[in-house]
Design a protein around this motif. Structure first.
Motif, PDB file in Angstrom:
ATOM      1  N   LEU A  27     -67.968 -17.080 -11.059  1.00  0.00           N
ATOM      2  CA  LEU A  27     -66.545 -17.156 -10.753  1.00  0.00           C
ATOM      3  C   LEU A  27     -65.990 -18.533 -11.119  1.00  0.00           C
ATOM      4  O   LEU A  27     -64.922 -18.651 -11.730  1.00  0.00           O
ATOM      5  N   ALA A  28     -66.743 -19.586 -10.775  1.00  0.00           N
ATOM      6  CA  ALA A  28     -66.307 -20.953 -11.097  1.00  0.00           C
ATOM      7  C   ALA A  28     -66.315 -21.189 -12.601  1.00  0.00           C
ATOM      8  O   ALA A  28     -65.406 -21.834 -13.143  1.00  0.00           O
ATOM      9  N   PHE A  29     -67.330 -20.665 -13.304  1.00  0.00           N
ATOM     10  CA  PHE A  29     -67.389 -20.839 -14.757  1.00  0.00           C
ATOM     11  C   PHE A  29     -66.244 -20.096 -15.444  1.00  0.00           C
ATOM     12  O   PHE A  29     -65.683 -20.575 -16.435  1.00  0.00           O
ATOM     13  N   GLY A  30     -65.913 -18.889 -14.938  1.00  0.00           N
ATOM     14  CA  GLY A  30     -64.776 -18.166 -15.499  1.00  0.00           C
ATOM     15  C   GLY A  30     -63.484 -18.945 -15.325  1.00  0.00           C
ATOM     16  O   GLY A  30     -62.659 -19.019 -16.243  1.00  0.00           O
ATOM     17  N   PHE A  31     -63.309 -19.551 -14.157  1.00  0.00           N
ATOM     18  CA  PHE A  31     -62.122 -20.377 -13.897  1.00  0.00           C
ATOM     19  C   PHE A  31     -62.105 -21.586 -14.825  1.00  0.00           C
ATOM     20  O   PHE A  31     -61.059 -21.932 -15.398  1.00  0.00           O
ATOM     21  N   SER A  32     -63.267 -22.215 -14.998  1.00  0.00           N
ATOM     22  CA  SER A  32     -63.351 -23.403 -15.841  1.00  0.00           C
ATOM     23  C   SER A  32     -63.102 -23.078 -17.309  1.00  0.00           C
ATOM     24  O   SER A  32     -62.655 -23.935 -18.068  1.00  0.00           O
ATOM     25  N   SER A  33     -63.380 -21.838 -17.725  1.00  0.00           N
ATOM     26  CA  SER A  33     -63.095 -21.430 -19.107  1.00  0.00           C
ATOM     27  C   SER A  33     -61.628 -21.070 -19.297  1.00  0.00           C
ATOM     28  O   SER A  33     -61.028 -21.373 -20.333  1.00  0.00           O
ATOM     29  N   GLY A  34     -61.041 -20.402 -18.294  1.00  0.00           N
ATOM     30  CA  GLY A  34     -59.666 -19.940 -18.433  1.00  0.00           C
ATOM     31  C   GLY A  34     -58.621 -21.025 -18.279  1.00  0.00           C
ATOM     32  O   GLY A  34     -57.565 -20.973 -18.917  1.00  0.00           O
ATOM     33  N   LEU A  35     -58.896 -22.032 -17.443  1.00  0.00           N
ATOM     34  CA  LEU A  35     -57.888 -23.063 -17.163  1.00  0.00           C
ATOM     35  C   LEU A  35     -57.525 -23.888 -18.394  1.00  0.00           C
ATOM     36  O   LEU A  35     -56.334 -24.026 -18.714  1.00  0.00           O
ATOM     37  N   PRO A  36     -58.498 -24.466 -19.124  1.00  0.00           N
ATOM     38  CA  PRO A  36     -58.103 -25.252 -20.304  1.00  0.00           C
ATOM     39  C   PRO A  36     -57.426 -24.419 -21.375  1.00  0.00           C
ATOM     40  O   PRO A  36     -56.516 -24.893 -22.057  1.00  0.00           O
ATOM     41  N   ILE A 196     -60.866 -28.891 -12.672  1.00  0.00           N
ATOM     42  CA  ILE A 196     -62.069 -28.817 -13.503  1.00  0.00           C
ATOM     43  C   ILE A 196     -63.192 -29.642 -12.876  1.00  0.00           C
ATOM     44  O   ILE A 196     -64.371 -29.277 -12.951  1.00  0.00           O
ATOM     45  N   LEU A 197     -62.827 -30.761 -12.229  1.00  0.00           N
ATOM     46  CA  LEU A 197     -63.831 -31.571 -11.536  1.00  0.00           C
ATOM     47  C   LEU A 197     -64.505 -30.766 -10.425  1.00  0.00           C
ATOM     48  O   LEU A 197     -65.728 -30.861 -10.229  1.00  0.00           O
ATOM     49  N   LEU A 198     -63.733 -29.955  -9.709  1.00  0.00           N
ATOM     50  CA  LEU A 198     -64.322 -29.096  -8.679  1.00  0.00           C
ATOM     51  C   LEU A 198     -65.295 -28.099  -9.300  1.00  0.00           C
ATOM     52  O   LEU A 198     -66.370 -27.831  -8.740  1.00  0.00           O
ATOM     53  N   ALA A 199     -64.918 -27.543 -10.461  1.00  0.00           N
ATOM     54  CA  ALA A 199     -65.812 -26.608 -11.152  1.00  0.00           C
ATOM     55  C   ALA A 199     -67.087 -27.312 -11.598  1.00  0.00           C
ATOM     56  O   ALA A 199     -68.172 -26.712 -11.614  1.00  0.00           O
ATOM     57  N   LEU A 200     -66.990 -28.591 -11.962  1.00  0.00           N
ATOM     58  CA  LEU A 200     -68.175 -29.360 -12.369  1.00  0.00           C
ATOM     59  C   LEU A 200     -69.163 -29.480 -11.212  1.00  0.00           C
ATOM     60  O   LEU A 200     -70.378 -29.340 -11.407  1.00  0.00           O
ATOM     61  N   PHE A 201     -68.652 -29.715 -10.026  1.00  0.00           N
ATOM     62  CA  PHE A 201     -69.543 -29.814  -8.855  1.00  0.00           C
ATOM     63  C   PHE A 201     -70.251 -28.485  -8.601  1.00  0.00           C
ATOM     64  O   PHE A 201     -71.427 -28.453  -8.236  1.00  0.00           O
TER      65      PHE A 201
END
Length: 572
Positions: A27-36, A196-201
């Motif tokens: 879920l976090a990786f999907g968010f990190s891909s869609g946001l940028p 994105i920093l939150l997704a990195l954690f």
């Protein structure tokens, strides 16, 4: 002995999977891909338009889109290269974390750069962010396929990925615009960097898979019966020349877009580029390597140009050539060897499955605003807020259908619905008589009037509901099926190469569709694209037949092996 517990289906499977660390990470990786993607491809235009940037910036934005279309060109690096210092955190995670860190810095740099006075640096930071985003997509796609198991199957991970991706579309689109009306664009992009920093954690805590042993490719290619080094070198040279031409062609075009334009000269156009050179780039980067890989399989199967004894040469040149062969040719050799002629069905499936919504999506706003004369507020609500929630419903339905009725029935549904949606839009373009009849049957028109709206808005919402739900189902089915046919030995390269075809066919189709909308009208073009879209039903049916035949053949071979083993070891 107690029977093994049956694997849960439907919502029970979804509930069980969402308890795992893999699904939460997905879920976090999907968010990190869609946001940028949302911030760079859509929202950035609003920022630049607000500060009155000239049209030369269109070239830069076109460059940003090309990084996603041609990410397969550097996917072998993601698949093979071990990052110094970061490799210890995980094979895929190291690349994901690196890309996220680069995106955080790039978005922070965008926030601190004034596009009016420093458009050159602003463009460079945007391109760096898009390059990191596209590279992250390669690593995330590979991670999703690598970590899938019985508890969290790839179909479910794909649905969760799409859910996170679409959530990010709301955050990077409608929510970012909402914030920009109340604070500076710089603060908006700093806040997005924080997400994105939150997704990195989260990425740091995600599970990962083991890296193949070092030297494995050299060991495999040195075995007796493998293609001779000289023949491999010729094959590698052909592929390298084809890829080098594609990279140089794309690079030259990108540089020309950033360069200053002389007065009276036409600015470079991505539509013209993809229409004229796009097909040849596909041939050079996909079909040439595929033919070379199939030829290597043909030679090996017939014992031609193969080694008769182990290759004991271990020179640095041989090692480098083997690594490049393993990165560029072996993935396609494995794919074509495993699927045979079925790989052509797969390519046909990829090129047609996403055709309808890939081609027309860029023309949605002109269609709603200029042709149908809806207001910007109406379109913003229907498309950016209501529409995205409908897409999420479609994604959830796609994941549920995969778990409940199986892979191919869901993929077939995903092939049928989007072309039918284009017929709905053809009806909308002609005043929506059938949509109005449906709304009247369900008394939705009366409900709209009671709520202070009108039948025009009901018409738009119904069309967008159908399209976005069907697209959500289709996208989930597409990603899940494509993930299921990828070999875990060559995850990053195979998935990046095949998935990039959808971006390329979309770019090529949009160049043609734009002219067709002008000359033939929206309704006619919608019907034509629906007809072409229904070709995907044929390819899905052919692939279903091929896959079932392959499974039956494998079952017969397994049964034959079992019988032979029993006959050679009789029970006394």
């Amino acid at each position: 002995m107690a029977e093994a517990q049956a694997r849960p289906k439907g919502f029970k499977l979804l509930k069980a999977a969402l308890r795992t660390r893999k699904s939460a990470s997905m879920l976090a990786f999907g968010f990190s891909s869609g946001l940028p993607f949302a911030l760079l491809i859509g929202t950035l235009n609003a920022w630049l338009g607000e500060v009155k940037i000239n049209l030369a910036t269109i070239g830069v934005l076109s460059w940003i889109g090309l990084t996603y279309s041609f990410k397969f060109l550097w996917s072998p690096v993601v698949d093979r290269v071990e990052l110094p210092g970061l490799a210890k955190i995980g094979r895929r995670k190291s690349w994901i974390v690196l890309c996220q860190a680069v995106m955080i810095l790039a978005f922070a740099a965008l926030a601190l750069t004034n596009p009016v006075t420093n458009i050159g640096w602003f463009a460079i930071f945007a391109v760096i962010a898009s390059f990191a985003s596209a590279t992250q997509d390669v690593a995330v796609d590979a991670w999703r396929i690598d970590v899938a198991d019985e508890q969290t199957p790839v179909e479910l991970l794909s649905a969760i990925y799409q859910f996170g991706y679409r959530t990010a579309s709301i955050v990077g689109g409608a929510f970012a615009l909402f914030l920009a009306a109340r604070m500076s664009w710089s603060l908006v992009y700093l806040l997005m960097a924080g997400f994105i920093l939150l997704a990195l954690f989260v990425a740091l805590t995600a599970p990962d898979t083991e890296r193949p042993p070092k030297g494995l490719m050299n060991e495999l290619l040195s075995q007796p019966g493998e293609i001779q080094p000289r023949t491999r070198l010729v094959a590698l040279a052909i592929v390298l020349v084809a890829w080098a031409w594609a990279i140089i062609t794309i690079g030259t075009f990108m540089v020309s877009m950033l360069g200053a334009q002389q007065e009276g000269t036409k600015a470079p156009s991505v539509a013209d580029f993809t229409k004229e050179l796009g097909p040849w780039i596909i041939v050079a980067t996909v079909f040439v390597p595929l033919v070379v890989a199939a030829t290597m399989n043909w030679l090996k199967a017939r014992g031609k140009s193969v080694t008769t004894e182990a290759d004991t040469s271990h020179s640095s040149g041989r090692t480098a050539a083997n690594q490049m062969y393993g990165a560029l040719i072996s993935p396609l050799a494995e794919l074509s060897g495993r699927l045979g002629w079925g790989v052509l069905i797969i390519i046909g499936f990829i090129l047609t499955y996403a055709l309808c919504y890939n081609i027309w999506s860029s023309f949605a706003f002109p269609f709603y605003l200029d042709y149908l004369h809806y207001t910007k507020d109406e379109v913003a609500f229907a498309s950016k807020i209501f529409g995205i929630f409908m897409t999420m419903i479609g994604i959830s339905l796609g994941g549920y259908l995969f778990a409940k009725i199986g892979r191919f029935p869901t993929v077939l549904i995903g092939a049928i619905l989007p072309p039918t949606g284009n017929l709905v839009f053809a009806d909308l373009a002609e005043g929506g008589p059938n949509i109005d009849a449906f709304a009247h049957l369900l008394r939705l028109d009366s409900l709209a009037v009671a709520l202070g709206s009108d039948e025009r808005m009901v018409r738009l919402l119904l069309a967008i509901s159908y399209e976005n739900i069907s697209t959500g189902i289709a996208l989930t089915a597409f990603v899940a099926y494509l993930s299921s046919i990828i070999s875990r030995k060559f995850t990053a390269v195979q998935y990046a190469l095949l998935s990039s075809l959808t971006f390329l066919v979309g770019s090529l189709g949009r160049g043609v569709a734009g002219e067709a909308f002008d000359t033939l009208g929206y309704a006619t073009v919608f019907r034509y694209t629906a007809a072409f879209g229904f070709l995907s039903v044929l390819f899905v049916s052919l692939e279903w037949i091929r896959s079932n035949a392959s499974e039956r053949r494998s079952a017969r071979e397994a049964a034959g092996s079992s019988t032979s083993a029993e006959m050679s070891n009789p029970t006394t």
